[in-house]
Scaffold this motif. Structure first.
Motif, PDB file in Angstrom:
ATOM      1  N   LYS A 128      11.611  34.668  39.738  1.00 10.44           N
ATOM      2  CA  LYS A 128      10.789  33.502  40.038  1.00 10.44           C
ATOM      3  C   LYS A 128      10.258  32.831  38.771  1.00 10.44           C
ATOM      4  CE  LYS A 128       9.190  35.204  44.546  1.00 10.44           C
ATOM      5  NZ  LYS A 128       8.031  35.744  45.280  1.00 10.44           N
ATOM      6  N   THR A 153       7.307  29.238  50.511  1.00  9.95           N
ATOM      7  CA  THR A 153       8.187  30.356  50.133  1.00  9.95           C
ATOM      8  C   THR A 153       7.563  31.704  50.490  1.00  9.95           C
ATOM      9  OG1 THR A 153       7.323  30.015  47.904  1.00  9.95           O
ATOM     10  CG2 THR A 153       9.538  29.238  48.353  1.00  9.95           C
ATOM     11  N   PHE A 198      12.212  26.626  49.603  1.00 10.70           N
ATOM     12  CA  PHE A 198      12.775  27.305  48.434  1.00 10.70           C
ATOM     13  C   PHE A 198      11.959  26.948  47.203  1.00 10.70           C
ATOM     14  CE2 PHE A 198      16.285  26.955  51.411  1.00 10.70           C
ATOM     15  CZ  PHE A 198      16.838  28.228  51.357  1.00 10.70           C
ATOM     16  N   TYR A 199      12.257  27.636  46.083  1.00  9.75           N
ATOM     17  CA  TYR A 199      11.560  27.315  44.839  1.00  9.75           C
ATOM     18  C   TYR A 199      12.218  26.085  44.214  1.00  9.75           C
ATOM     19  CZ  TYR A 199       9.641  31.860  45.674  1.00  9.75           C
ATOM     20  OH  TYR A 199       9.006  32.911  46.274  1.00  9.75           O
ATOM     21  N   GLN A 247      19.985  30.701  42.052  1.00  7.23           N
ATOM     22  CA  GLN A 247      18.805  31.524  41.725  1.00  7.23           C
ATOM     23  C   GLN A 247      17.956  31.784  42.969  1.00  7.23           C
ATOM     24  OE1 GLN A 247      17.323  28.932  38.671  1.00  7.23           O
ATOM     25  NE2 GLN A 247      18.005  30.262  37.015  1.00  7.23           N
ATOM     26  N   ASN A 248      17.824  30.751  43.811  1.00  8.10           N
ATOM     27  CA  ASN A 248      17.077  30.937  45.054  1.00  8.10           C
ATOM     28  C   ASN A 248      17.735  31.995  45.943  1.00  8.10           C
ATOM     29  OD1 ASN A 248      14.613  29.286  45.633  1.00  8.10           O
ATOM     30  ND2 ASN A 248      15.911  27.652  44.846  1.00  8.10           N
ATOM     31  N   LYS A 267      19.188  22.281  40.261  1.00  4.86           N
ATOM     32  CA  LYS A 267      17.877  22.713  40.757  1.00  4.86           C
ATOM     33  C   LYS A 267      17.688  22.230  42.199  1.00  4.86           C
ATOM     34  CE  LYS A 267      14.973  23.149  36.603  1.00  4.86           C
ATOM     35  NZ  LYS A 267      15.763  24.092  35.947  1.00  4.86           N
ATOM     36  N   TYR A 268      16.989  23.047  42.971  1.00  4.12           N
ATOM     37  CA  TYR A 268      16.763  22.738  44.383  1.00  4.12           C
ATOM     38  C   TYR A 268      16.079  21.390  44.564  1.00  4.12           C
ATOM     39  CZ  TYR A 268      14.778  23.210  49.077  1.00  4.12           C
ATOM     40  OH  TYR A 268      14.416  23.004  50.385  1.00  4.12           O
ATOM     41  N   SER A 288      21.324  30.585  53.199  1.00  4.04           N
ATOM     42  CA  SER A 288      20.437  31.735  53.002  1.00  4.04           C
ATOM     43  C   SER A 288      20.406  32.610  54.247  1.00  4.04           C
ATOM     44  CB  SER A 288      19.020  31.260  52.641  1.00  4.04           C
ATOM     45  OG  SER A 288      18.336  30.825  53.795  1.00  4.04           O
TER      46      SER A 288
END
Lengths: 266, 298
Positions: free
Chosen positions: A11, A98, B85-86, B93-94, B125-126, B141
């Motif tokens: 993260k 999240t 998600f991040y 990466q997520n 990136k998301y 996911s």
């Protein structure tokens, strides 16, 4: 546990805010540590022109063993930078949804809390290691005494510093989880740190009651060291009761956070 | 068949509002279970409860006939409401974080990204993704752990028609492998196309549950047409085994009584000396059924 650590590392590894804040923290820490000597020299020059009697440049702030007490005390002021990151991290999880997704995918609520405590410990340990390195470097550059007993005498301030920063970051984590909003949490943390608790404790005359308040207790671990250069008495040891109070607060905050996570709909 | 999920008398109150009221439901293994309902009928709350992110006020549920919740969730692929998600991490990466949470290795990541058509953008990136791409990542996911059960909340929300068709195929593929899918949707057409079972919620109550196939078998609707429409209408008017009929341009739409088939109608018309030019059994759509159910419940 290895899995939880890996999740938290994933993260932070690509999060630019994390790298910016932590680099800023270490840069400021570094510049404060190394500017102490220059600051005293500057005072000395000022003093000379004013015809002062004592020479500030001769104050041995970096001498073993005092260096440990001095730098852990000063470093304590900067823990708020790491606290900002801790608040961003927990409120992000809430605002991005999240935290909910993590639980749905198979973390328990305790696992999730553990992952955030991993972050807190990670930051605290890195900061402490940095302090240890800085202490040795400054000591070996400036200190007159390099006896091994002198070097290690006050190193008890290192675990005290670790406890202090861990407790403060857990307090920040608690506020972030409770408040949910990033800006509001930061505002409240500073409001409480700088205004609310000082005002409450200011009105209390008894020292041991003052010491029961969370931030006072955290700050009491490492007390103001510089009075000793004016030949005044300072507490140059870690008191057991301070350690106990802070440890109890850590347990209380972790329990409250677990309760919040358990009761709250995510 | 074995039940993968049993919900027993679940209730959820938000203050004075009851979002879900005394709901009981079983989902059997291998089914594609559609949960239908208007907005605010309690679909997402129900899914949130069975995914352990919303605490029910009352009632119990269990997956796979056991109560080890976190391990069960690791075997379930799920999405709830909007994708979460991040934003500062890439798609890959997520998914790595999710793989770690589910205790599986990273080998499946590329495959699921290809399945949902996101492979080319996996290292972006998301936060740069469009809504449709975010939805695809959410489905990816859910597929990641090769789940026993998938729980999908409005999975085609925000997708273009091509995306909708692709996700539909993904769901069908999954169910062909004998996996169970639980799907909340307000798109009735979608449920009719992919689901085997469905339930209807309204105001937090379960008001209907049954097989999708049975809906089309319940009452037959037949389109008939003939050279002489007035004669045809007269004949149909006298036909006793119908429930109702309706004129529609050059056709007459006849709803037959329960258990009556198109053969009965055809036989009757032949006996009445009417030659039809058009005779089609209309598949009764889930939409009609759904509206009927809602009307009856009110």
């Amino acid at each position: 546990m290895k899995r939880i650590i890996r999740i938290e590392l994933l993260k932070v590894q690509s999060y630019s805010t994390f790298w910016i804040l932590t680099s800023l923290y270490f840069l400021i820490l570094l510049s404060i540590f190394f500017s102490g000597k220059f600051f005293l020299d500057f005072l000395a020059r000022k003093g000379e022109s004013l015809g002062d009697i004592i020479d500030p440049s001769g104050i041995p702030i970096y001498d073993f063993p005092d260096v440990w007490h001095n730098i852990t005390y000063v470093a304590g002021f900067l823990k708020f930078i790491l606290a900002i990151y801790v608040i961003i991290s927990i409120t992000n999880e809430i605002n991005y949804g999240t935290i909910r997704q993590n639980i749905m995918n198979g973390l328990s609520r305790w696992d999730f809390l553990l992952s955030k405590l991993v972050l807190v410990c990670f930051l605290s340990i890195i900061s402490t290691l940095f302090i240890i390195a800085a202490g040795f470097i400054l000591g070996f550059i400036y200190s007159g005494n390099r006896e091994i007993t002198d070097i290690i005498t006050y190193m008890e301030f290192i675990p005290a510093y670790l406890l202090q920063i861990t407790a403060y970051l857990i307090f920040a984590l608690f506020i972030g989880l409770l408040i949910k909003r990033t800006g509001l949490s930061m505002g409240l943390l500073f409001l409480y740190t700088l205004i609310v608790e000082p005002i409450i404790t200011f009105r209390i005359k008894t020292d041991w009651i003052k010491g029961l308040f969370p931030l006072k207790a955290i700050n009491n671990l490492i007390r103001f060291p510089f009075k000793k250069y004016a030949l005044r008495e300072v507490q140059d040891y870690i008191a057991w009761d301070d350690t106990l109070i802070v440890s109890v607060y850590i347990i209380i905050f972790i329990s409250l956070m677990y309760l919040i996570l358990k009761k709250r709909d995510l | 068949m074995e039940h993968v999920l049993s919900i027993n008398n679940i209730t959820k109150n938000y203050g004075r509002i009851t979002a879900v009221s005394n709901m009981s439901l079983d989902v059997s293994e291998g089914s594609v279970f559609g949960i239908l309902g208007p907005n605010g009928s309690g679909k997402t709350t129900t899914l949130g409860i069975i995914l352990d992110v919303i605490n029910p006020t009352d009632g119990t549920f269990n997956w796979f006939r056991n109560f080890t919740r976190k391990e069960n969730r690791q075997k379930i692929g799920s999405t709830l409401e909007t994708p979460a998600f991040y934003p500062y991490l890439t798609g890959v990466q997520n998914l790595k974080i999710i793989a770690d949470i589910k205790r599986i290795n990273y080998d499946n990541i590329d495959k699921v990204l290809k399945d949902v058509g996101l492979y080319e953008r996996k290292d972006y990136k998301y936060k740069t993704y469009s809504l449709g791409m975010k939805q695809r990542l959410a489905v990816a996911s859910a597929l990641l752990c090769d789940p026993k059960v998938m729980v999908l909340d409005e999975p085609t929300n925000g997708l273009d028609p091509q995306g909708i068709a692709e996700i539909r195929e993904v769901i069908k593929d999954i169910s062909k492998k004998g996996k169970t899918v639980i799907l909340a949707s307000h798109l009735l057409d979608e449920v009719q196309k992919v689901c085997t079972d469905f339930a209807v919620l309204n105001f937090g109550r379960l008001i209907y549950s049954g097989k999708v196939d049975e809906v089309s078998q319940e009452q037959q609707i037949v389109e008939v047409s003939s050279q002489n429409l007035t004669e045809l209408e007269k004949a149909i008017n006298k036909f006793s085994l119908k429930k109702s009929y309706d004129n529609e341009k050059d056709k007459i739409i006849v709803t037959l009584d329960r258990n009556m088939s198109v053969t009965d109608l055809n036989k009757y018309l032949v006996e009445s000396g009417i030659i039809v030019t058009h005779l089609v059994v209309r598949k009764r759509s889930l939409e009609q059924k759904f509206l009927d159910i809602l009307n009856e419940s009110e």
